[in-house]
Design an enzyme around this catalytic site. Structure first.
Site, PDB file in Angstrom:
ATOM      1  N   THR A 193       0.801  -0.952   0.062  1.00  0.00           N
ATOM      2  CA  THR A 193      -0.006  -0.121   0.087  1.00  0.00           C
ATOM      3  C   THR A 193       0.826   1.254   0.067  1.00  0.00           C
ATOM      4  O   THR A 193       2.032   1.347   0.574  1.00  0.00           O
ATOM      5  CB  THR A 193      -0.784  -0.039   1.468  1.00  0.00           C
ATOM      6  N   ILE A 194       0.256   2.488  -0.737  1.00  0.00           N
ATOM      7  CA  ILE A 194       1.138   3.488  -0.462  1.00  0.00           C
ATOM      8  C   ILE A 194       0.311   4.146   1.055  1.00  0.00           C
ATOM      9  O   ILE A 194      -0.890   4.131   1.279  1.00  0.00           O
ATOM     10  CB  ILE A 194       0.679   4.791  -1.401  1.00  0.00           C
ATOM     11  N   SER A 195       1.143   4.307   1.805  1.00  0.00           N
ATOM     12  CA  SER A 195       0.816   4.908   3.352  1.00  0.00           C
ATOM     13  C   SER A 195      -0.223   5.980   3.233  1.00  0.00           C
ATOM     14  O   SER A 195      -0.197   6.972   2.456  1.00  0.00           O
ATOM     15  CB  SER A 195       1.950   5.016   4.280  1.00  0.00           C
ATOM     16  N   GLU A 239      13.685  -1.593  -2.698  1.00  0.00           N
ATOM     17  CA  GLU A 239      12.205  -2.442  -2.843  1.00  0.00           C
ATOM     18  C   GLU A 239      12.955  -3.880  -2.875  1.00  0.00           C
ATOM     19  O   GLU A 239      13.820  -4.110  -3.811  1.00  0.00           O
ATOM     20  CB  GLU A 239      11.547  -2.017  -4.039  1.00  0.00           C
TER      21      GLU A 239
HETATM   22  N1  SAH Z   1       6.621   3.601   1.653  1.00  0.00           N
HETATM   23  C1  SAH Z   1       5.863   2.950   0.720  1.00  0.00           C
HETATM   24  C2  SAH Z   1       5.211   1.871   1.599  1.00  0.00           C
HETATM   25  C3  SAH Z   1       4.898   0.650   0.859  1.00  0.00           C
HETATM   26  S1  SAH Z   1       4.329  -0.745   1.819  1.00  0.00           S
HETATM   27  C4  SAH Z   1       4.829   3.903   0.181  1.00  0.00           C
HETATM   28  O1  SAH Z   1       3.981   4.799   1.019  1.00  0.00           O
HETATM   29  O2  SAH Z   1       4.193   3.813  -0.949  1.00  0.00           O
HETATM   30  C5  SAH Z   1       5.855  -1.602   2.175  1.00  0.00           C
HETATM   31  C6  SAH Z   1       6.553  -1.872   1.136  1.00  0.00           C
HETATM   32  O3  SAH Z   1       7.651  -2.329   1.843  1.00  0.00           O
HETATM   33  C7  SAH Z   1       6.065  -2.756   0.161  1.00  0.00           C
HETATM   34  O4  SAH Z   1       6.279  -2.018  -1.179  1.00  0.00           O
HETATM   35  C8  SAH Z   1       7.082  -4.123   0.211  1.00  0.00           C
HETATM   36  O5  SAH Z   1       7.101  -4.624  -1.224  1.00  0.00           O
HETATM   37  C9  SAH Z   1       8.186  -3.438   0.807  1.00  0.00           C
HETATM   38  N2  SAH Z   1       9.148  -4.569   1.380  1.00  0.00           N
HETATM   39  C10 SAH Z   1       8.618  -5.552   2.164  1.00  0.00           C
HETATM   40  N3  SAH Z   1       9.623  -6.203   2.633  1.00  0.00           N
HETATM   41  C11 SAH Z   1      10.824  -5.698   2.324  1.00  0.00           C
HETATM   42  C12 SAH Z   1      12.112  -6.196   2.260  1.00  0.00           C
HETATM   43  N4  SAH Z   1      12.696  -7.219   3.117  1.00  0.00           N
HETATM   44  N5  SAH Z   1      13.139  -5.146   1.529  1.00  0.00           N
HETATM   45  C13 SAH Z   1      12.447  -4.085   0.848  1.00  0.00           C
HETATM   46  N6  SAH Z   1      11.011  -3.897   0.733  1.00  0.00           N
HETATM   47  C14 SAH Z   1      10.436  -4.682   1.536  1.00  0.00           C
END
Ligand code: SAH
Length: 273
Positions: free
Chosen positions: A58-60, A119
């Site tokens: 999700t986008i937070s 990511e």
């Molecule tokens: N800051 C982003 C949040 C996305 S949700 C926003 O607001 O758009 C969290 C994200 O963490 C996801 O995109 C997921 O793919 C990523 N994620 C989960 N585990 C991870 C890991 N071990 N390393 C890198 N990214 C990870």
């Protein structure tokens, strides 16, 4: 509280966050005004709520992005030019997802700052980059190398290869010039934002913080319960303090979904931050 801040445009959303006290720093407000959430959120971009972006991510919500940016601001915004010991900011955004906060952090890090989004899902790395390329300002950040999106396991942080190793888009930027690589923590990070919930306060991440440096990281239960924001501060002498903040619910920081031996517990029914 959160929903009250929704607006019909980016400007209205930002004004409402401000009026409701969810955005309190003028610098962060200005950065929010410069980055249009519609380039990053595929649905309801001006609602103060998280939105799905695919791959279980999700986008937070805007108020969470505001909170994270404000918590890190002192270590992201550059010190005024003649300050002794001033050096270009280096900021790491782990779990960059949509790329929205990566862009906001780059706006805050100033002309010579570098922000790297990491990511573990390649398609989301690409999504962040594509979203950023929707605006001329975003394209300029990508083309200059001030903003980069990488694929990696964020639990290990990120060590940017040196320009001499020929990584595309890295060479030539002042912050990565050979002279800038000197010093014990030249490759470290002034600020680390973690956008997914870690099971622990990964020491690897703490060790990659510069001194001084600060990390904003949700830590806690993978089912979405008992998660709290932790702020980890490293002072100029390298002393580390860890402080537990408020309760949250983030997507977990996991192995790559579908990887051999991997584990991923995304639950689409949960309300995430
Ligand atoms: N800051 C982003 C949040 C996305 S949700 C926003 O607001 O758009 C969290 C994200 O963490 C996801 O995109 C997921 O793919 C990523 N994620 C989960 N585990 C991870 C890991 N071990 N390393 C890198 N990214 C990870």
């Amino acid at each position: 509280m959160a929903w009250r801040s929704s607006g019909s445009s980016n400007a209205a959303l930002v004004e409402n966050l401000w009026t409701n006290g969810l955005l309190t720093s003028p610098a962060v407000k200005a950065a929010f005004q410069r980055v249009d959430r519609a380039h990053y959120a595929p649905s309801a971009p001006y609602e103060d709520s998280p939105q799905p972006i695919g791959h279980g991510a999700t986008i937070s919500a805007p108020h969470m992005h505001a909170n994270a940016a404000e918590a890190l601001l002192a270590l992201v915004a550059p010190a005024p030019a003649p300050a002794p010991g001033r050096r270009p900011r280096r900021v790491l955004d782990i779990g960059s997802g949509s790329g929205y906060l990566t862009h906001v952090l780059a706006e805050l890090a100033g002309e010579d700052g570098v922000v790297v989004g990491v990511e573990h899902i390649e398609a989301l790395r690409d999504l962040g980059e594509r979203n950023m390329a929707k605006s001329p300002e975003g394209r300029a950040l990508l083309e200059s190398g001030r903003c980069r999106f990488r694929v990696g396991d964020g639990r290990k942080g990120w060590v940017e290869p040196s320009p001499r190793e020929g990584v595309p888009g890295v060479g030539g930027h002042a912050a990565e010039a050979p002279g800038a690589q000197q010093g014990a923590d030249a490759g470290g990070w002034d600020a680390i934002h973690v956008g997914a919930a870690a099971e622990e306060l990964h020491e690897e991440l703490v060790s990659q913080l510069r001194a001084p440096g600060r990390m904003f990281i949700p830590v806690g239960g993978k089912e979405g319960w008992d998660q709290y924001i932790w702020t980890v501060d490293k002072d100029a002498d390298g002393n580390v303090t860890r402080k537990r903040g408020y309760g949250v619910r983030y997507v977990p920081l996991t192995d790559v979904p579908g990887a051999a031996g991997g584990r991923c517990d995304y639950d689409s029914d949960l309300y995430y931050e």
